[in-house]
Scaffold this motif. Structure first.
Motif, PDB file in Angstrom:
ATOM      1  N   ARG A   1       0.834  -1.201   0.000  1.00 28.13           N
ATOM      2  CA  ARG A   1       0.000   0.000   0.000  1.00 28.13           C
ATOM      3  C   ARG A   1       0.874   1.258   0.000  1.00 28.13           C
ATOM      4  O   ARG A   1       1.820   1.346   0.791  1.00 28.13           O
ATOM      5  CB  ARG A   1      -0.891  -0.019   1.240  1.00 28.13           C
ATOM      6  CG  ARG A   1      -2.123   0.841   1.105  1.00 28.13           C
ATOM      7  CD  ARG A   1      -3.038   0.633   2.290  1.00 28.13           C
ATOM      8  NE  ARG A   1      -3.427  -0.775   2.445  1.00 28.13           N
ATOM      9  CZ  ARG A   1      -3.953  -1.262   3.555  1.00 28.13           C
ATOM     10  NH1 ARG A   1      -4.096  -0.496   4.623  1.00 28.13           N
ATOM     11  NH2 ARG A   1      -4.294  -2.534   3.636  1.00 28.13           N
ATOM     12  N   PRO A   2       0.566   2.220  -0.854  1.00 33.23           N
ATOM     13  CA  PRO A   2       1.318   3.473  -0.821  1.00 33.23           C
ATOM     14  C   PRO A   2       1.121   4.136   0.548  1.00 33.23           C
ATOM     15  O   PRO A   2       0.053   3.998   1.152  1.00 33.23           O
ATOM     16  CB  PRO A   2       0.665   4.316  -1.919  1.00 33.23           C
ATOM     17  CG  PRO A   2      -0.145   3.370  -2.736  1.00 33.23           C
ATOM     18  CD  PRO A   2      -0.505   2.234  -1.852  1.00 33.23           C
ATOM     19  N   ASP A   3       2.152   4.820   1.053  1.00 35.86           N
ATOM     20  CA  ASP A   3       2.017   5.362   2.407  1.00 35.86           C
ATOM     21  C   ASP A   3       1.161   6.623   2.454  1.00 35.86           C
ATOM     22  O   ASP A   3       0.729   7.048   3.513  1.00 35.86           O
ATOM     23  CB  ASP A   3       3.390   5.590   3.055  1.00 35.86           C
ATOM     24  CG  ASP A   3       4.310   6.392   2.147  1.00 35.86           C
ATOM     25  OD1 ASP A   3       3.866   6.751   1.035  1.00 35.86           O
ATOM     26  OD2 ASP A   3       5.452   6.657   2.549  1.00 35.86           O
TER      27      ASP A   3
ATOM     28  N   ALA B   1      -1.601   1.892  -9.247  1.00 33.32           N
ATOM     29  CA  ALA B   1      -0.899   2.344  -8.044  1.00 33.32           C
ATOM     30  C   ALA B   1      -1.625   3.546  -7.424  1.00 33.32           C
ATOM     31  O   ALA B   1      -1.767   3.634  -6.203  1.00 33.32           O
ATOM     32  CB  ALA B   1       0.540   2.716  -8.389  1.00 33.32           C
ATOM     33  N   TRP B   2      -2.073   4.448  -8.286  1.00 36.08           N
ATOM     34  CA  TRP B   2      -2.831   5.598  -7.759  1.00 36.08           C
ATOM     35  C   TRP B   2      -4.126   5.142  -7.094  1.00 36.08           C
ATOM     36  O   TRP B   2      -4.509   5.625  -6.034  1.00 36.08           O
ATOM     37  CB  TRP B   2      -3.156   6.591  -8.890  1.00 36.08           C
ATOM     38  CG  TRP B   2      -1.971   7.407  -9.320  1.00 36.08           C
ATOM     39  CD1 TRP B   2      -0.906   7.784  -8.544  1.00 36.08           C
ATOM     40  CD2 TRP B   2      -1.737   7.951 -10.627  1.00 36.08           C
ATOM     41  NE1 TRP B   2      -0.027   8.523  -9.298  1.00 36.08           N
ATOM     42  CE2 TRP B   2      -0.505   8.655 -10.569  1.00 36.08           C
ATOM     43  CE3 TRP B   2      -2.442   7.921 -11.828  1.00 36.08           C
ATOM     44  CZ2 TRP B   2       0.030   9.314 -11.680  1.00 36.08           C
ATOM     45  CZ3 TRP B   2      -1.908   8.582 -12.927  1.00 36.08           C
ATOM     46  CH2 TRP B   2      -0.679   9.271 -12.851  1.00 36.08           C
TER      47      TRP B   2
ATOM     48  N   PRO C   1      -1.919   9.931  -3.596  1.00 31.86           N
ATOM     49  CA  PRO C   1      -1.235  10.804  -4.559  1.00 31.86           C
ATOM     50  C   PRO C   1      -1.871  12.196  -4.581  1.00 31.86           C
ATOM     51  O   PRO C   1      -3.066  12.350  -4.356  1.00 31.86           O
ATOM     52  CB  PRO C   1      -1.462  10.092  -5.892  1.00 31.86           C
ATOM     53  CG  PRO C   1      -2.662   9.239  -5.695  1.00 31.86           C
ATOM     54  CD  PRO C   1      -2.644   8.831  -4.250  1.00 31.86           C
TER      55      PRO C   1
ATOM     56  N   GLY D   1      -3.793   3.971  -3.707  1.00 30.97           N
ATOM     57  CA  GLY D   1      -3.497   4.976  -2.695  1.00 30.97           C
ATOM     58  C   GLY D   1      -4.661   5.886  -2.340  1.00 30.97           C
ATOM     59  O   GLY D   1      -4.595   6.629  -1.362  1.00 30.97           O
TER      60      GLY D   1
END
Lengths: 353, 546
Positions: free
Chosen positions: B96-98, B124-125, B101, B128
């Protein structure tokens, strides 16, 4: 033996031939187990009713004290023998007093869960998964698009709107039993300590919650308040009232609606809601799956809602699964609103949701 | 991006204009540069990144969910972006992205992202973002975002940040570009007014109030000039020379939207330096055509040679705001008019002419001209006349709608007696009222006389009349469809509405085959039984006349 020998769907609701009783029957029967006091599950006219103390009290409050011939209270964790069937009540986490009933007979166990949720709710005892062979679940929000956000985050949306529009009344549609009190408790938990104004249909039930030790803060009837009091105030009313005659007393209100359906934009728009709050008293998709898994059941029966998707999931997960196609149950927010024929009565009929 | 998405979400539900301005101003106040500037660009349509096709979105979700569950969900929700946004599975904690975006990161990355990398980057976006963020991103990236606020409203919200008049931002806007750092610095008092080097900027237009019969007693005919009010589109044509010597010609709508791309024929014909105010019309064979034909030129993706030939655009000028760098708005109307007449004569363009003045001695003779424009000088163009404009000869050109200097005196509208068939709840303050009405007229059906819907109206009535209709709807509901109610409409029972409208066009989208322009409820005819309401044939006759 088969589980159907212990419990089976019938036109009047789930029927236990061994103990000769129904669970949440849709028509009057001699003996009924009632999971909770919402009107699609708790109906008047039964001979004997077994339910939790709170459910019995709420039924009396909504339908009058003579709604059944006789009543018997059962507490969470308590068991009874009914015609050889062992019946145990467990908390369902849906609304105050809501219960699941576990039935065991000749080594076979079935849990009828009624309506339930596994999300945080300070107004009722949390849901507990119960081990069983057959789990009977609702599927009101049985599609993977229904993943309810944290109720606290939705409450924050309401508080933020109060900040942006401090001169407008915030009219929150919330079902009069359960949802309304949960919204009050959520607001209090978020630090909101101003008086909350309520529609007449909520007053008695909210008072009962307070009596049972659930702190809701200062609740005032909207009918008695001067118009000026509503600027920047939260007013809670049954969903049908927020966009109908009753709402006309509030100048330029923001209309909010607390319901799981608010997750889908078309549903929110259709109801003319300006501030949708996704707060649900039913399990969401992840909740339905987690609850089913936690029971360790080998078979899932789905009573009402989006049965097909949940049955599809269960099949793929290796469970026996069948939709029961039970009619007569809905979710409380989606019920067609009965509308008063005359101009703005102060208190619309009960269940105007 | 999540916060911007939350704003978009809230705007989509909020019906009130002032509330929308507050929501946007609140967002601009709380959001740092350059995020808010990019958000402003997205709100005003200055930023669009339609990079992904629906097929790509579908492929991404298919990789991640059960196709049967996706199909059931899509069927229920009915919108691809929303379905995907709602059912997008949370990635495992490790992947998971921290943080979510930022809009600026998305805009920056999309500018030079190779096409083959888009699916991975988009996924990926989506991982997030929250569900509202995913919804907004998918709407933006498929080019299907409908912003619940106009560009003008967004600019008004920026002006509100610095307590500036709404037009202040509009005035400097043409010279600005995302992320509008200089604009925000100015409205927040941290820097001076941005200097525009735009050679053809928009100027806020001057609007008129409708004149009421009672007003004439207080107005002196000698103070006023009259012109025809044309049934076209108000435009401002601005032309100038850029620093590099290139000629720039732009056509703006009255709200400042740039419409030049749709009218290359007209832009080409305007060889002057300044700003003209006038009416956009279609003129063929020396004759102004109906508004319906002008509509053929609007909202087209491509301007085809056939379109240019069949519906040639024309400007009928009635004011001159700037000429050769000189601002004329401080001059009285009469002086501007002289300059305008000289300019139009000098240009001698077949696509530009002067809107003629209508001579009159007193209000009675002017009323006669209004009743019969053809006989009063409008000649063959009289069908495109929708009334008169009265302008004080000494009026300066003031932005907005000042009361007094300009008046519009429209022709009497057409009216039809129609029967109320369906009523729908309104929005915002009207959400407890059935305030949107579908009405019909009689026509011969297979089994006798039937009502066919011919239009929908949601204004024209007083507050008291709204209450009366609302009460009627509630007491006479025969059917419910969500927020819509079908009301009793038989030959003997029902409510007849006198509907006023500006014009009629053929329409294939309406069962009746006609579409009304600007319909509104003129009167409630409680006295009239539905059987005496008008017939479709009467409307069709009007079509033939037009």
């Amino acid at each position: 033996m088969r589980p159907e020998d212990l419990l089976r769907p019938s036109p009047r609701g789930l029927y236990c031939p061994v103990g000769d009783f129904y669970i949440d029957p849709t028509r009057a029967v001699p003996r009924a187990l009632i999971t909770h006091a919402h009107s699609d599950h708790a109906r008047p006219g039964h001979g004997e009713v077994l339910a939790t103390r709170e459910t019995l009290d709420l039924m009396a409050l909504r339908m009058g004290p003579s709604h059944a011939g006789a009543t018997q209270a059962i507490g969470y964790g308590e068991s009874l023998d009914i015609g050889g069937v062992r019946v145990t009540a467990h908390p369902a986490g849906h609304v105050l007093g809501s219960a699941q009933f576990a039935l065991t007979w000749h080594g076979c166990s079935i849990v009828a869960s009624g309506d339930y949720k596994d999300a945080y709710d300070p107004t009722c005892t949390p849901f507990v998964p119960v081990r069983c062979d057959v789990f009977i679940s609702e599927a009101t929000f049985g599609l993977p698009v229904f993943r309810h956000p944290l109720a606290a985050d939705e409450t924050a949306k309401l508080l933020n709107s109060l900040q942006v529009f401090p001169e407008r009344a915030h009219l929150v549609g919330a079902y009069s039993l359960g949802k309304a009190q949960r919204v009050m408790a959520l607001l209090r938990a978020a630090g909101y300590d101003a008086p909350i104004y309520v529609h007449g249909a909520l007053a008695a039930i909210s008072a009962y919650y307070a009596e049972r030790g659930i702190a809701l803060g200062e609740i005032r009837p909207a009918a008695d308040a001067p118009k000026a009091a509503f600027a920047g105030a939260v007013v809670i009313a049954p969903p049908a009232a927020i966009t109908d005659l009753w709402s006309r007393r509030f100048p330029d209100p923001v209309t909010a609606f607390a319901s799981g359906w608010m997750r889908v934009r078309a549903r929110a728009r259709q109801r003319g809601v300006e501030l949708p709050l996704v707060i649900s008293d039913h399990a969401d998709w992840d909740g339905l799956i987690a609850a089913t898994r936690a029971t360790g059941c080998t078979e899932l029966w789905v009573t009402h809602g989006a049965e097909d998707a949940l049955v599809h999931w269960a099949g793929a997960a290796g469970l026996g699964a069948r939709p029961l196609h039970m009619v007569g149950y809905g979710d409380e927010d989606a019920e067609a609103p009965p509308e008063p024929a005359s101009e703005a009565p102060a208190v619309p009929p009960e269940d105007a949701a | 991006m999540n916060r911007f998405a939350a704003l978009l979400d809230r705007l989509a539900y909020e019906p009130g204009r002032n509330a929308k301005i507050r929501l946007m101003a609140d967002y601009f106040r709380a959001t740092p540069d350059p995020e808010r500037g990019l958000a402003l660009a997205a709100l005003t349509g200055a930023l669009s990144f339609a990079n992904a096709k629906p097929g790509l979105i579908r492929a991404l979700i298919m990789e991640r969910t059960d196709p049967v569950l996706f199909a059931m969900s899509y069927d229920y929700v009915g919108d691809l972006s929303e379905t995907v946004a709602l059912m997008w599975p949370a990635p495992p904690a490790a992947g998971r992205p921290d943080r979510a975006p930022l809009l600026s990161e998305i805009v920056g990355a999309l500018a030079d992202l190779p096409k083959r990398d888009l699916p991975t980057q988009l996924a990926a976006w989506l991982d997030g973002l929250d569900d509202t963020g995913r919804w907004a991103l998918l709407k933006l990236i498929t080019g299907s975002l409908r912003v619940g606020a106009s560009a003008r409203l967004a600019k008004t919200a920026v002006a509100a940040l610095g307590d500036l008049p709404p037009d202040a931002v509009e005035l400097v806007w043409p010279g600005l570009a995302p992320p509008y750092l200089d604009l925000f610095a100015w409205v927040e008092g941290r820097a001076g007014r941005p200097e525009t080097d735009d050679p053809a900027p928009f100027r806020p237009v001057m609007l008129a109030h409708a004149v009421e019969p009672g007003d004439f007693g207080t107005l002196d005919p000698a103070d006023f000039a009259a012109e025809w009010k044309w049934d076209g589109i108000r435009i401002q044509a601005v032309a100038g020379r850029a620093a590099d010597g290139d000629r720039v010609v732009r056509l703006y709508s009255r709200t400042g939207e740039d419409m030049s791309a749709a009218f290359p024929d007209l832009c080409e014909a305007l060889d002057f330096d300044g700003a003209l105010d006038g009416e956009l019309l279609v003129r063929r064979e020396g004759r102004v055509q109906s508004f319906n034909l002008l509509q053929q030129r609007l909202n087209r993706k491509a301007v085809t040679p056939r379109l240019l030939k069949e519906f040639p655009a024309h400007m009928r000028a009635y004011d001159l705001l700037v000429e050769d760098g000189e601002d004329l708005r401080e001059l009285p109307y009469a002086a501007r008019r002289d300059r305008l007449a000289t300019l139009v004569m000098r240009l001698a363009s077949p696509r530009l002419d002067l809107s003629p003045e209508v001579p009159f001695a007193n209000w009675t003779t002017l009323a006669a001209a209004r009743a019969d424009p053809a006989a009063a000088g409008a000649g063959v163009d009289s069908e495109a006349v929708e009334g008169l404009m009265l302008k004080r000869r000494d009026s300066l050109y003031l932005p907005g709608r000042p009361k007094g200097p300009w008046w519009k005196w429209k022709r009497d509208p057409h009216t039809v007696d129609a029967v109320l068939m369906y009523a729908q709840r309104g929005h915002g303050k009207r959400s407890s009222f059935y305030s949107d009405y579908t009405f019909g007229v009689w026509t011969a059906g297979a089994e006798g006389e039937v009502l066919v819907p011919v239009g929908k109206a949601y204004f024209g009535f007083t507050d008291a009349e709204l209450k009366e209709i609302d009460r009627f709807v509630r007491a006479n509901t025969v059917n419910r469809f969500g927020p819509v109610r079908e009301v009793l409409h038989t030959p003997d029972q029902g409510l007849v509405l006198e509907v006023a409208f500006e014009g009629l066009a053929r329409s294939t989208r309406h069962r009746s085959g006609v579409a009304m322009r600007f319909p509104r409820i003129a009167r409630l005819r409680w006295d009239k039984p539905p059987r005496e309401a008008d017939r479709l044939e009467q409307l069709e006759a009007l079509l033939r006349e037009g």
